[in-house]
Enzyme design. Sequence first.
Site, PDB file in Angstrom:
ATOM      1  CG  ASP A 169      -2.258   0.648   0.961  1.00  0.00           C
ATOM      2  OD1 ASP A 169      -2.631   0.762  -0.220  1.00  0.00           O
ATOM      3  OD2 ASP A 169      -2.942   1.034   1.926  1.00  0.00           O
ATOM      4  CG  ASP A 215      -7.669   0.404   2.614  1.00  0.00           C
ATOM      5  OD1 ASP A 215      -6.614  -0.245   2.534  1.00  0.00           O
ATOM      6  OD2 ASP A 215      -7.896   1.440   1.950  1.00  0.00           O
TER       7      ASP A 215
END
Length: 311
Positions: A169, A215
């Site tokens: 990420d 997420d």
Amino acid sequence: SDKKVVEDSKMSEALGSKDVHRMSRSDVYASPIIGSAVLFGLYIVYKFCPKDYVNILVKAYFGIFGIFSIGEQVGFFIMSFFIESQPTRKVQWLHRKLLSIPYFETDVTALDAIGFLVGSVIGGWYLLKSHWVANNIFGVAFSLQAIRMLSIGSYFNGAILLSGLFVYDIFWVFGTDVMVTVAKSFDGPIKLLFPRWVQDEKTGKWMSSILGLGDIVLPGIFIALLLRFDRYRLSELKRDGNGKTQSQHQLGLWKYKYFCWALGGYALGLAITIAVMNAFNAAQPALLYLVPCCIGASIVKALFEGELQEL
């Protein structure tokens, strides 16, 4: 070892999770690589193909898939909250077969029909209006389905998976424009939208904050594992005759202590993400904050309880 296999079998039996797909260690190691390949592939598609045509296909695919996903979630919640509170004879009609689909060898029950009807209404709303609420309902349904269907198998697997995606990420958000470009271009319910009630100076469109489903799902399957661990521990305590004393002092969700701590860590990580995003007015890799908070909260609780080895 044989002991570990027996313990895992007992845990699955206690939780009723035999249908859950358990990720292997190789799956865990490959996840950041596969995720990077898919993300970069989408980036190339949006760079060299007409974005409007791509989004029509994406929207249609996820819209149809979302109808069935919402239908499944509706059926699951009806089974969980309605049927358990009613005598069996009053809800037998929900399981009545309405028709059969020969090619798929599937029977459609009244419960399936109710779920499909609700999903179709929301699906039509999303396809026709692209409303952010409909988008978020689809996103939540996809997330719940993924969390229920996936298991990381062990705490160590979960820590490796989240650590690998932590790096993934950060790299794709801070190191390149790939993640932000795909997130803004992809017109499909793979993200939750939160209106900011601020208009873009260039386009005049209303702006929204974005939370990718990754997420939610990735920390979600880690937190779900801790919930399974809590339920396994409680079943073992009851088997040993110690569960009654504990349940007298811990009611509701609080008896699932690791789950509550990890969920609190997730909320803290999300709050930090929002605060940093607003402070710097720039996209943030949510896993940068969610991963340390989720893993850290569970480790701290295990240290307090003296159960780090068991975890």
